[in-house]
Structure formats: C-alpha cells, structure tokens
Design an enzyme around this catalytic site. Structure first.
Site, PDB file in Angstrom:
ATOM      1  N   LYS A  13       0.838  -1.209   0.000  1.00 49.11           N
ATOM      2  CA  LYS A  13       0.000   0.000   0.000  1.00 49.11           C
ATOM      3  C   LYS A  13       0.871   1.257   0.000  1.00 49.11           C
ATOM      4  CE  LYS A  13      -2.044  -1.110   3.903  1.00 49.11           C
ATOM      5  NZ  LYS A  13      -1.295  -2.331   4.195  1.00 49.11           N
ATOM      6  N   ARG A  88      -9.713   1.374   8.726  1.00 51.85           N
ATOM      7  CA  ARG A  88      -9.284   0.020   9.066  1.00 51.85           C
ATOM      8  C   ARG A  88     -10.311  -0.710   9.907  1.00 51.85           C
ATOM      9  NH1 ARG A  88      -3.279   0.773   8.770  1.00 51.85           N
ATOM     10  NH2 ARG A  88      -2.398  -1.226   9.346  1.00 51.85           N
ATOM     11  N   ARG A 127      11.732  -5.373   4.554  1.00 53.41           N
ATOM     12  CA  ARG A 127      11.452  -3.945   4.332  1.00 53.41           C
ATOM     13  C   ARG A 127      12.424  -3.057   5.099  1.00 53.41           C
ATOM     14  NH1 ARG A 127       5.638  -1.726   5.368  1.00 53.41           N
ATOM     15  NH2 ARG A 127       5.883  -2.863   7.326  1.00 53.41           N
ATOM     16  N   ARG A 160      11.378  -1.296  10.639  1.00 47.37           N
ATOM     17  CA  ARG A 160      10.313  -0.882  11.553  1.00 47.37           C
ATOM     18  C   ARG A 160      10.233  -1.809  12.757  1.00 47.37           C
ATOM     19  NH1 ARG A 160       5.080   0.443   7.926  1.00 47.37           N
ATOM     20  NH2 ARG A 160       4.108  -0.804   9.552  1.00 47.37           N
ATOM     21  N   ARG A 171      -0.472  -8.494  13.534  1.00 41.72           N
ATOM     22  CA  ARG A 171      -1.031  -7.513  12.583  1.00 41.72           C
ATOM     23  C   ARG A 171      -1.893  -8.193  11.526  1.00 41.72           C
ATOM     24  NH1 ARG A 171       4.245  -5.045  10.660  1.00 41.72           N
ATOM     25  NH2 ARG A 171       2.983  -3.868   9.193  1.00 41.72           N
TER      26      ARG A 171
END
Ligand code: AP5
Length: 218
Positions: A13, A88, A127, A160, A171
């Site tokens: 996203k 969300r 990431r 992160r 998550r």
C-alpha cells in the site's frame, strides 16, 4: 481523485501510494506514517499510539478518526488524496463517510490489494524505510545501491519496530478480524476495485492505475 487503499500488512500500500500520489499530484495520507512521525517526535499522540503499534494492535478509533479529520481538512487535500491504512474498521469507514460529507467530497474508489501470506512475510521481513525521505525499500526486491543508505536522499535506512515476526502475525490477525469486513462494506456501495498485488512494483502500479481509470470512467 479520492482513493482509499486497503490490503494486509505488506501488500504494498505504502509503495503504491507514494507512486500514485506523485503521478496524480495528490497528497499521500498514511495513518501509519503520521503515527510513526509522532512517536519519533515524542508527542502526546505518539505516546498514546506507541503502545498499540508495538503490540501490532490498532490505535483506538477515536484517536485515529480525529487525526484523519484534521489532516483531510488541510487545503492540500481538497483536490483529492490517497488514503493508505485508513479506514481500518467499520467505525472508521462510517466516520470517513461523515467527514467527507462535511467537506462536500466523495470517495471515488477503494482499491483492495490482494497478496498471499507467504509473500507478505517475505516483503515485511526485508522492508527498510529511509529515515530522511520515507522512501520504502526492500533488501532483495528493491535494494539500494549502497547498503543501508537511501539512493534518493542519502539518509540511512531502518527496519520498523513492528516488522518482528510475532508482531507481524498479530497484525495479520487484526487485519483479518477488523479490516477485511471493509471489503464487503465498500463492495456493497459500488466503490470496490480489486487488484492482484503479486508481481513487480511496476506491474502492480500499472494494474492500480488501470483500476483507477476504470473506476473514474464508470
Ligand atoms: P501501517 O504503517 O499502515 O502498516 P500496515 O497497514 O500494516 O501496512 P505496512 O505499512 O506494513 O505495509 P504496506 O502494505 O504499506 O507495504 P509496503 O508498501 O511498505 O500501520 C502501522 C500501525 O499503525 C498499525 O499496526 C496500527 O497500530 C497503527 N495504525 C495505522 N493506521 C491505523 C488506523 N487506521 N487505525 C488504527 N491504527 C492504525 O511494502 C512492504 C515491503 O514490500 C517493502 O519493503 C516494499 O519495498 C516491498 N514491496 C512492495 N511492493 C512490492 C512488490 N510488488 N514486489 C516486491 N516487493 C514489494
């Protein structure tokens, strides 16, 4: 154009929102980025959000909705925006409808990005995010030319806090339980477009841009 991106953690996203926002010249509004900025600046909002983010849980709706309402009221969002990571929950989706009605605006399309779970885990575990400009990289899929240094601004990259395996699992569960029902919510309102988010970043961008064009022409 007023766009919402929906998809599980790691669907791409943020990556696609950065590219589409630049192409359409509209602001990229990422609730995750706003929360992370507040955490690093140690604001009161950041202090409240940090506890939930660290656990992989959602920040309470009341906090999140108020923050987005303020952001969308800023002049640069009047011509359109791309919302990444919001709404969300069904409560957030209903509040967004209300906020947009107050601003005399409408959503044009909600783009759902679909990916399989193994790919999500590969993407999240590799990431890295630039500490300067926020550009998202990946150690294998989208590496920088110099290790741990952003090609675009030269700042260092960081992983992160919520990309640890146990937080990723939480998550994903939160996504299935609280966010997936939005797909039905927006499909029922004729706003949903679904794209396959597996493929190279460029391939996914092409699919996203095509889906946005189709949504505008209907
Ligand atoms: P947030 O930052 O929104 O996290 P998320 O939704 O879990 O999504 P991610 O940012 O992890 O993934 P992404 O889909 O953006 O993927 P990306 O493009 O980075 O939220 C974080 C936290 O904040 C939440 O857990 C919650 O606590 C809180 N929060 C945020 N919004 C909230 C809300 N509305 N309500 C309540 N709480 C909220 O890509 C991932 C990796 O894959 C990158 O390395 C990228 O380079 C790579 N990649 C991307 N596309 C491809 C591709 N096509 N091929 C190969 N690699 C790719």
């Amino acid at each position: 154009m007023h766009v919402v991106l929906v998809g599980p953690p790691g669907a791409g996203k943020g990556t696609q929102a950065q590219l589409i926002a630049a192409r359409l010249q509209i602001p990229h509004v990422s609730t995750g980025d706003i929360f992370r900025e507040n955490v690093s600046e140690m604001t009161e909002l950041g202090r409240q959000a940090k506890i939930f983010m660290k656990a992989g849980d959602l920040v309470p709706d009341a906090i999140t909705v108020a923050m987005v309402r303020d952001r969308l009221a800023k002049p640069d969002a009047h011509g359109g925006f791309i919302l990444d990571g919001f709404p969300r929950t069904l409560v957030q989706a209903e509040q967004l409808q209300q906020t947009l009605a107050e601003l005399d605006e409408n959503l044009d399309v909600v783009l759902e990005m679909r990916t399989d779970e193994e790919e999500l885990i590969r993407r999240l575990s590799g990431r890295r995010t630039c500490q300067g400009c926020g550009r998202i990289w990946h150690v294998h899929y989208d590496p920088t030319s110099v290790d741990s240094q952003c090609d675009e601004c030269g700042f260092s990259l960081a992983q992160r806090d919520d990309d640890r395996p146990e937080t990723i699992r939480r998550r994903m569960q939160v996504y299935r339980e609280q966010t997936e029902p939005l797909v039905e919510f927006y499909a029922a309102r004729g706003l949903l477009a679904v794209i396959d988010a597996v493929g190279t970043v460029d391939e996914v961008t092409l699919r996203a841009v095509q889906a946005l064009k189709e949504a505008l022409s209907t």
